[in-house]
Design a protein around this motif. Structure first.
Motif, PDB file in Angstrom:
ATOM      1  N   ALA A   8      11.445 -14.099   3.677  1.00  0.00           N
ATOM      2  CA  ALA A   8      11.433 -12.906   4.489  1.00  0.00           C
ATOM      3  C   ALA A   8      10.768 -13.592   5.884  1.00  0.00           C
ATOM      4  O   ALA A   8      11.271 -13.241   6.887  1.00  0.00           O
ATOM      5  N   GLU A  67      15.533  -7.066   3.505  1.00  0.00           N
ATOM      6  CA  GLU A  67      16.481  -6.957   2.061  1.00  0.00           C
ATOM      7  C   GLU A  67      15.520  -8.029   1.110  1.00  0.00           C
ATOM      8  O   GLU A  67      15.484  -7.550  -0.058  1.00  0.00           O
ATOM      9  N   LEU A  68      15.145  -9.026   1.541  1.00  0.00           N
ATOM     10  CA  LEU A  68      14.518 -10.004   0.628  1.00  0.00           C
ATOM     11  C   LEU A  68      12.961  -9.584   0.277  1.00  0.00           C
ATOM     12  O   LEU A  68      12.659  -9.708  -0.656  1.00  0.00           O
ATOM     13  N   ASN A  69      12.271  -8.706   1.148  1.00  0.00           N
ATOM     14  CA  ASN A  69      10.976  -8.412   0.863  1.00  0.00           C
ATOM     15  C   ASN A  69      10.700  -7.047   1.807  1.00  0.00           C
ATOM     16  O   ASN A  69      10.278  -7.039   2.909  1.00  0.00           O
ATOM     17  N   ALA A  88      14.898 -17.538   0.449  1.00  0.00           N
ATOM     18  CA  ALA A  88      14.477 -16.396   0.224  1.00  0.00           C
ATOM     19  C   ALA A  88      12.901 -15.842   0.927  1.00  0.00           C
ATOM     20  O   ALA A  88      12.431 -14.914   0.713  1.00  0.00           O
ATOM     21  N   ARG A 122      17.939  -8.961   6.897  1.00  0.00           N
ATOM     22  CA  ARG A 122      17.857 -10.106   5.667  1.00  0.00           C
ATOM     23  C   ARG A 122      16.358 -10.194   5.277  1.00  0.00           C
ATOM     24  O   ARG A 122      16.202 -10.010   4.074  1.00  0.00           O
TER      25      ARG A 122
END
Length: 174
Positions: A58, A86-88, A56, A83
């Motif tokens: 970022a 989305e993660l951070n 996860a 991505r």
């Protein structure tokens, strides 16, 4: 760099220093795209190690996104930036680099939106502001870019703002 290397020596299982080394080297400052040969290889290894330890991260996805641009793998670049965000969603660098990517792709309205998010997340950060408004220059909003870069130059000594301001002046015949 030394602090990240030392952190890895202390705890080789901690993902963050690998990820931050990858980010630091991925963009490469003036040597965009992770630099030459061995540096690119190391950058990719650091990002992949970070993701191995923390899927996860970022930061690692952001670094891989930038490397993908210089690999001419634009689909993967966009996938990695998305991505990372989305993660951070609060990671300004991911928004900034994604804005730059979108600008180069000619997707200016999306680039402006990502740049604005980046600047809201990191108000006053000369590096973020400088690069978040890069798409403005090629997208027809040169006067806005000039205004932002002038503010950065007045408030900091970040070389990038001086450079882009000069480019903008030349393009406008100033």
């Amino acid at each position: 760099r030394e602090a990240f290397v030392r952190a890895i020596e202390i705890d080789p299982g901690f993902a963050r220093p690998y990820a931050y080394l990858a980010v630091m080297y991925a963009h490469g400052g003036a040597i965009r795209g992770g630099g030459p040969g061995e540096t690119r290889k190391l950058t990719r290894q650091w990002a992949e190690k970070a993701l191995q330890l923390d899927g996860a991260s970022a930061e690692a996805h952001t670094a891989l996104g930038w490397l993908s641009i210089s690999d001419w793998d634009f689909k993967n670049a966009e996938r990695e930036f998305k991505r990372a965000i989305e993660l951070n969603p609060s990671y300004a660098t991911a928004h900034t680099w994604y804005a730059q990517f979108l600008g180069v792709m000619g997707r200016y309205s999306e680039a402006y939106a990502q740049g604005e998010v980046a600047m809201q997340l990191a108000p006053g950060d000369p590096v973020v502001i400088t690069h978040a408004v890069e798409p403005y220059l090629s997208g027809g909003r040169a006067d806005e870019a000039i205004a932002r870069w002038r503010e950065v130059v007045e408030q900091s000594d970040y070389w990038g703002a001086h450079y882009y301001l000069a480019v903008a002046y030349v393009r406008k015949g100033l």
